[in-house]
Design a protein around this motif. Structure first.
Motif, mmCIF file in Angstrom:
data_model
loop_
_atom_site.group_PDB
_atom_site.id
_atom_site.type_symbol
_atom_site.label_atom_id
_atom_site.label_comp_id
_atom_site.label_asym_id
_atom_site.label_seq_id
_atom_site.Cartn_x
_atom_site.Cartn_y
_atom_site.Cartn_z
ATOM 1 N N PRO A 1 0.777 -1.221 -0.027
ATOM 2 C CA PRO A 1 -0.129 0.051 0.036
ATOM 3 C C PRO A 1 0.974 1.253 0.099
ATOM 4 O O PRO A 1 0.442 2.118 -0.615
ATOM 5 N N ARG A 2 1.932 1.389 0.748
ATOM 6 C CA ARG A 2 2.927 2.550 0.665
ATOM 7 C C ARG A 2 3.373 2.699 -0.585
ATOM 8 O O ARG A 2 3.798 3.801 -0.897
ATOM 9 N N LEU A 3 3.854 1.628 -1.118
ATOM 10 C CA LEU A 3 4.533 1.644 -2.493
ATOM 11 C C LEU A 3 3.694 2.048 -3.673
ATOM 12 O O LEU A 3 4.350 2.541 -4.577
ATOM 13 N N LEU A 4 2.342 1.938 -3.656
ATOM 14 C CA LEU A 4 1.382 2.367 -4.425
ATOM 15 C C LEU A 4 0.640 3.483 -4.152
ATOM 16 O O LEU A 4 -0.538 3.724 -4.578
ATOM 17 N N PRO B 1 -4.299 5.754 -3.715
ATOM 18 C CA PRO B 1 -4.048 6.302 -2.220
ATOM 19 C C PRO B 1 -5.363 5.540 -1.375
ATOM 20 O O PRO B 1 -6.237 5.317 -1.899
ATOM 21 N N ASN B 2 -4.904 5.868 -0.058
ATOM 22 C CA ASN B 2 -5.866 5.461 1.038
ATOM 23 C C ASN B 2 -5.959 3.883 1.120
ATOM 24 O O ASN B 2 -6.808 3.407 1.797
ATOM 25 N N SER B 3 -5.057 3.381 0.294
ATOM 26 C CA SER B 3 -5.077 1.469 0.359
ATOM 27 C C SER B 3 -4.557 1.089 1.588
ATOM 28 O O SER B 3 -3.413 1.972 2.209
ATOM 29 N N LEU B 4 -4.798 0.315 2.150
ATOM 30 C CA LEU B 4 -4.135 -0.195 3.309
ATOM 31 C C LEU B 4 -3.951 -1.809 3.227
ATOM 32 O O LEU B 4 -4.622 -2.478 2.296
ATOM 33 N N CYS C 1 6.112 -14.765 -5.937
ATOM 34 C CA CYS C 1 6.951 -13.977 -6.686
ATOM 35 C C CYS C 1 7.376 -12.987 -5.676
ATOM 36 O O CYS C 1 6.692 -12.783 -4.489
ATOM 37 N N ASN C 2 8.296 -12.125 -5.769
ATOM 38 C CA ASN C 2 8.695 -11.108 -5.027
ATOM 39 C C ASN C 2 7.744 -9.800 -5.220
ATOM 40 O O ASN C 2 7.020 -9.488 -6.173
ATOM 41 N N ARG C 3 8.164 -9.102 -4.446
ATOM 42 C CA ARG C 3 7.248 -7.728 -4.324
ATOM 43 C C ARG C 3 7.272 -6.896 -5.330
ATOM 44 O O ARG C 3 6.353 -6.494 -6.185
ATOM 45 N N GLU C 4 8.324 -6.742 -6.144
ATOM 46 C CA GLU C 4 8.621 -6.238 -7.210
ATOM 47 C C GLU C 4 7.984 -6.529 -8.452
ATOM 48 O O GLU C 4 7.233 -5.902 -9.364
ATOM 49 N N ILE C 5 7.769 -7.876 -8.628
ATOM 50 C CA ILE C 5 6.883 -8.549 -9.568
ATOM 51 C C ILE C 5 5.417 -8.043 -9.515
ATOM 52 O O ILE C 5 4.499 -7.757 -10.261
ATOM 53 N N LEU C 6 5.058 -8.267 -8.187
ATOM 54 C CA LEU C 6 3.421 -7.715 -7.838
ATOM 55 C C LEU C 6 3.311 -6.159 -8.063
ATOM 56 O O LEU C 6 2.293 -5.807 -8.724
ATOM 57 N N LEU C 7 4.189 -5.381 -7.851
ATOM 58 C CA LEU C 7 4.248 -3.958 -7.889
ATOM 59 C C LEU C 7 4.085 -3.691 -9.682
ATOM 60 O O LEU C 7 3.207 -2.736 -10.000
ATOM 61 N N GLN C 8 4.826 -4.259 -10.488
ATOM 62 C CA GLN C 8 4.703 -4.322 -11.715
ATOM 63 C C GLN C 8 3.471 -4.736 -12.288
ATOM 64 O O GLN C 8 2.785 -3.891 -13.359
#
Length: 109
Positions: free
Chosen positions: A14-17, A22-25, A79-86
């Motif tokens: 949530p912080r990275l996105l 916004p306002n995600s938790l 998968c790692n966090r980076e792949i999820l972010l992508q």
């Protein structure tokens, strides 16, 4: 659109996105680490969140009960966090349009 990240996803998402969603938790942010899916589901419904999870139990719940809340089901293996972010940022427009349509489930793979 406010996303509620399930326990099986990184609590940092949530912080990275925050710019995109916004306002995600994360469930940890609201003191629900280890809580049953039905409690998380009710929290999301009562607080206008869309649940985002890799958990097939949420998928079954969404099929059974419909929305609210809506579900974004991540159909990817470990998968790692980076792949999820992508994955999430790649589908930002699709996620945003999902919030305005009548579908209960959005599957991302």
């Amino acid at each position: 659109m406010k996303l509620l990240f399930d326990e099986n996803l990184s609590p940092k998402l949530p912080r990275l996105l925050t710019i995109e969603f916004p306002n995600s938790l994360h469930v940890r942010d609201v003191g629900m680490k280890g809580f049953a899916d039905e409690i998380i589901w009710e929290y999301a419904r009562n607080n206008n969140f869309t649940v985002i999870s890799k958990d097939s139990d949420f998928y079954q719940r969404a099929l059974l009960y419909g929305h609210p809340p809506k579900l974004i089901w991540l159909r990817i293996g470990n998968c790692n966090r980076e792949i999820l972010l992508q994955l999430i940022t790649k589908h930002k427009e699709q996620i945003e349009s999902f919030s305005n349509n009548s579908n209960s489930i959005l599957i991302l793979a």
